[in-house]
Design an enzyme around this catalytic site. Structure first.
Site, short mmCIF file in Angstrom:
data_model
loop_
_atom_site.label_atom_id
_atom_site.label_comp_id
_atom_site.label_asym_id
_atom_site.label_seq_id
_atom_site.Cartn_x
_atom_site.Cartn_y
_atom_site.Cartn_z
CG ASP A 203 -1.59 1.07 1.41
OD1 ASP A 203 -1.54 2.43 0.40
OD2 ASP A 203 -2.96 0.93 2.06
CG HIS A 206 0.48 7.35 3.67
ND1 HIS A 206 0.20 9.02 4.33
CD2 HIS A 206 0.17 6.75 4.01
CE1 HIS A 206 -1.35 8.57 4.79
NE2 HIS A 206 -1.08 7.45 4.84
C1 LIG Z 1 -5.70 6.90 3.95
C2 LIG Z 1 -5.07 5.62 3.32
C3 LIG Z 1 -5.91 4.77 2.78
C4 LIG Z 1 -7.55 4.97 3.02
O1 LIG Z 1 -7.38 6.16 1.26
P1 LIG Z 1 -8.85 7.03 0.89
O2 LIG Z 1 -8.58 7.08 -0.17
O3 LIG Z 1 -8.46 7.74 2.02
O4 LIG Z 1 -9.90 6.12 1.31
C5 LIG Z 1 -5.95 3.25 2.87
N1 LIG Z 1 -4.38 3.03 3.79
C6 LIG Z 1 -3.26 3.34 3.89
C7 LIG Z 1 -2.65 3.15 3.87
C8 LIG Z 1 -3.75 4.96 4.18
O5 LIG Z 1 -3.64 5.81 4.38
#
Ligand SMILES: *Cc1c(COP(=O)(O)O)cnc(C)c1O
Length: 383
Positions: A203, A206
């Site tokens: 993921d 950030h």
């Molecule tokens: C913010 C975030 C999400 C969710 O993303 P949104 O577009 O805000 O729903 C998923 N994974 C991580 C690590 C995040 O920080």
């Protein structure tokens, strides 16, 4: 219904009741709340693109072309040419064969993991992973095993013991952790995933826009793009818009279009949102100084706190000072509010008990003067 009264009283007593604070307007790194301007250190607008005004004529053009909403799921008549343009651009940006867009990062993680894994499978997930990753894993029905944060020995111990008992296996991590600001040891995780024949989902919520060539992400910066099957990220943080993507193979994309419930049963992303993303992506690639500035400011900020013996976590634009108890972290945040800094307390259940913290996220709209001022105030409060 659950016992709402006792829940609310309980949260109040433990200083963990969450409340909303409406922002009336935003200008650069400042937000206007309750009749005051504050310098915002709680946003994820890392590149400072959210109020960048040069791109509005393109967005108006798209509004005239498609109207105000996509008005149907992608599988009905909501599939717009502009969605395909964004998917092509994102695949190219992420250096992957294909990309599928989702309406949010939350929906992506829930929809991807639950479609690709089932109760014959096992998922190894970093303990500090975002709630959406945990929810996706739970919804899949796979056996869920959490390894201690960034702990390769613990991960390998679990892999050795549990991997042989399941058909497919997935390892899940973030590249830059949202509430700790540190990096995952991705090279080593890739080695483990190959050794134990697992797949890997990273993921990059950030990391997108900040690390790697053109802001592609940390996976790219470490040269691992070809080794990671599932790279997801969002358009909602550094790209200052909304929605998310999965960068992967054509085949996996095709499969998800047919199976991912959060993709299928939700109206497609509004075309003006797609237009905002396309513009911001273009600017983020072109204006390299933005990601360089963020990293430089974050390093200055951390150094300054460390020079005063204040322990600060984070390797990225996200900086964390762990205060401990909820009451103290709220007091710290309130004192910073008095100095017109918007630094919100992060408390359980978002972070583990006893590790309540202030999270300071630095953006390209901040400058050295304001960073130093915030550091001085934090030092004064905590000394
Ligand atoms: C913010 C975030 C999400 C969710 O993303 P949104 O577009 O805000 O729903 C998923 N994974 C991580 C690590 C995040 O920080």
């Amino acid at each position: 219904m659950v016992d709402i009264n006792s829940f609310l009283e309980d949260r109040e007593k433990q200083n963990t009741l969450r409340i909303l604070h409406p922002v009336e307007k935003r200008k650069g790194c400042k937000v206007f709340i309750n009749n005051h301007w504050f310098v915002d250190f709680s946003s994820n607008d890392y590149l400072g693109l959210s109020t960048y005004k040069k791109n509005y004529s393109y967005i108006k053009k798209i509004l005239n072309k498609y109207g105000t909403g996509a008005v149907a799921s992608r599988l009905l008549s909501g599939d717009l040419l502009i969605h395909h343009i964004l998917e092509e651009r994102t695949a190219c940006f992420k250096k992957k064969e294909a990309c599928l867009i989702f309406n949010s990062g939350y929906q992506a993680n829930v929809g991807i993991i639950s479609a690709l894994y089932s109760n014959k499978d096992v998922i190894f997930l970093d303990r500090l992973s975002h709630a959406s990753l945990i929810d996706g894993a739970l919804l899949s029905g796979a056996k869920l095993l959490r390894f201690n944060h960034n702990d390769l020995n613990h991960l390998e111990l679990l892999l050795k013991k549990e991997r042989p008992n399941y058909k497919n296996a997935l390892i899940v991590t973030e590249s830059v952790f949202s509430m700790d600001g540190d990096f995952a040891p991705l090279k080593e995780i890739v080695e483990l995933k190959e050794k134990y024949s697992c797949e890997l989902l990273v993921d990059e919520a950030h990391a997108t826009g900040i690390y790697g060539e053109n802001g592609c992400g940390l996976v790219d910066e470490l040269g691992l793009t070809d080794k990671v099957e599932l790279i997801m990220g969002t358009y909602s943080k550094a790209l200052a818009s909304f929605g998310s993507y999965l960068a992967t193979t054509e085949k996996i994309k095709k499969y998800l279009i047919n199976t991912s419930r959060s993709f299928i049963y939700s109206t497609a992303m509004p075309p003006i949102v797609v237009a905002c993303i396309l513009k911001n992506l273009e600017i983020s690639i072109k204006e390299k100084w933005r990601r360089e500035k963020v990293k430089k400011l974050a390093a200055i900020f951390r150094q300054k706190l460390q020079n005063s013996n204040i322990s600060v976590k984070g390797d990225s634009q996200i900086n964390v000072v762990i205060i401990g108890e909820n009451k103290e972290v709220i007091e710290t945040s309130d004192l910073l509010k008095k100095k017109k800094f918007w630094v919100l307390p992060i408390r359980p259940p978002t972070v583990p008990k006893g590790q309540s913290r202030i999270r300071i996220s630095i953006t390209a709209n901040h400058d050295e003067f304001i960073i130093n001022k915030l550091a001085d105030e934090i030092i004064k409060i905590l000394k």
